[in-house]
Design an enzyme around this catalytic site. Sequence first.
Site, PDB file in Angstrom:
ATOM      1  N   LYS A 159       0.892  -1.167   0.000  1.00  0.00           N
ATOM      2  CA  LYS A 159       0.000   0.000   0.000  1.00  0.00           C
ATOM      3  C   LYS A 159       0.927   1.214   0.000  1.00  0.00           C
ATOM      4  CE  LYS A 159      -4.225   1.679   2.189  1.00  0.00           C
ATOM      5  NZ  LYS A 159      -5.047   1.941   1.016  1.00  0.00           N
TER       6      LYS A 159
HETATM    7  N1  PMP Z   1      -7.123  -1.529  -3.495  1.00  0.00           N
HETATM    8  C1  PMP Z   1      -6.639  -0.296  -3.294  1.00  0.00           C
HETATM    9  C2  PMP Z   1      -5.828   0.342  -4.364  1.00  0.00           C
HETATM   10  C3  PMP Z   1      -6.912   0.373  -2.091  1.00  0.00           C
HETATM   11  O1  PMP Z   1      -6.442   1.608  -1.891  1.00  0.00           O
HETATM   12  C4  PMP Z   1      -7.704  -0.257  -1.115  1.00  0.00           C
HETATM   13  C5  PMP Z   1      -8.015   0.457   0.172  1.00  0.00           C
HETATM   14  N2  PMP Z   1      -7.059   0.187   1.152  1.00  0.00           N
HETATM   15  C6  PMP Z   1      -8.184  -1.541  -1.374  1.00  0.00           C
HETATM   16  C7  PMP Z   1      -7.881  -2.146  -2.577  1.00  0.00           C
HETATM   17  C8  PMP Z   1      -8.994  -2.264  -0.344  1.00  0.00           C
HETATM   18  O2  PMP Z   1      -8.166  -2.693   0.697  1.00  0.00           O
HETATM   19  P1  PMP Z   1      -8.713  -2.883   2.173  1.00  0.00           P
HETATM   20  O3  PMP Z   1      -9.920  -3.737   2.071  1.00  0.00           O
HETATM   21  O4  PMP Z   1      -7.623  -3.602   2.879  1.00  0.00           O
HETATM   22  O5  PMP Z   1      -9.010  -1.559   2.726  1.00  0.00           O
END
Ligand code: PMP
Length: 306
Positions: A159
């Site tokens: 991330k």
């Molecule tokens: N993909 C991206 C590019 C994101 O920014 C997010 C948000 N964190 C997600 C998927 C979903 O991830 P999560 O369920 O862990 O929040």
Amino acid sequence: MTEAKYIWMDGEFTPWNDAKVHVLSHTLHYGNGAIEGTKAYKTVDGRCAIFKLTEHTQRLLNSSKMTLMSVPFSLEELNKAQVELLQKNDLTNGAYLRPLVYLGYGVMGLYHKDAPVKVSISAWEWGAYLGEEGLKKGVRVKISSFTRTPNTSGMGKAKAVANYLNSQMAKYEAVEAGYDEALLRDDQGYIAEASGACFFIVKDGKLITPPNDNSLESITQATAIELANDLGIEVVRRRITREEIYVADEAFFTGTAAEITPIREVDARVIGCGSRGPITEKIQSTYFDVVTGKNPKYTKYLTYIN
Ligand code: PMP
């Protein structure tokens, strides 16, 4: 954004308006940083709990390792900081938490080995990411002209702050074209993920969601899969093509901020009934029961702050 009292910066609770960085901070120039997006909810017993705190903090540490930043705090220290931040800010009605690992001031040029690694954690009250109405009626989505950055060109599983240029370009394009969210394909044309969420379709009673080959390993996606399995709904992990979406029975996004957001239209094609479908609604209501502590089976995922 509603201001809170404090932001945690490298171990100190700093007043919100004093939480500043030097303009020559490395991350501002070259874009190497790692973030999390974590959410706390008011629970059914009147308390407040962070959902899957350790999973998020572990992903922050993993993202930082992937992008060659050595975080000077442990998982336990970062977890404790997040709990204390909500307590000190009196954010007991729920909040969004934004941990950030970044490179501070001291080194210029691309070789960042000696740049200081800094950590901040902010928290504030934040409503539904794609709108309250979106949660009930579904959102409108455009397949992006941008390809999701391929694994050969970046750290797709991190991330990483740098990955959000790709997301921002896609989101801006989609919103300016009158849509709510963008859906990006991978370099082979299969659906990768949205600008800030993962993606599911429902077909013939089954959930289909792509493997995380070209997406973040979404914590909410994993939760949705677990809940679907428990509800007796079959989940298939395989690649999805654009045309399949247009004739899907239902579709939805998963994300910490996006939660479970139904999709009602993609590229001028109405999806299913053109509103929140029955299976999406079931997964969504089960998800909200879990994050708010209504379902005892899943309170293991909650870290209560009070
Ligand atoms: N993909 C991206 C590019 C994101 O920014 C997010 C948000 N964190 C997600 C998927 C979903 O991830 P999560 O369920 O862990 O929040």
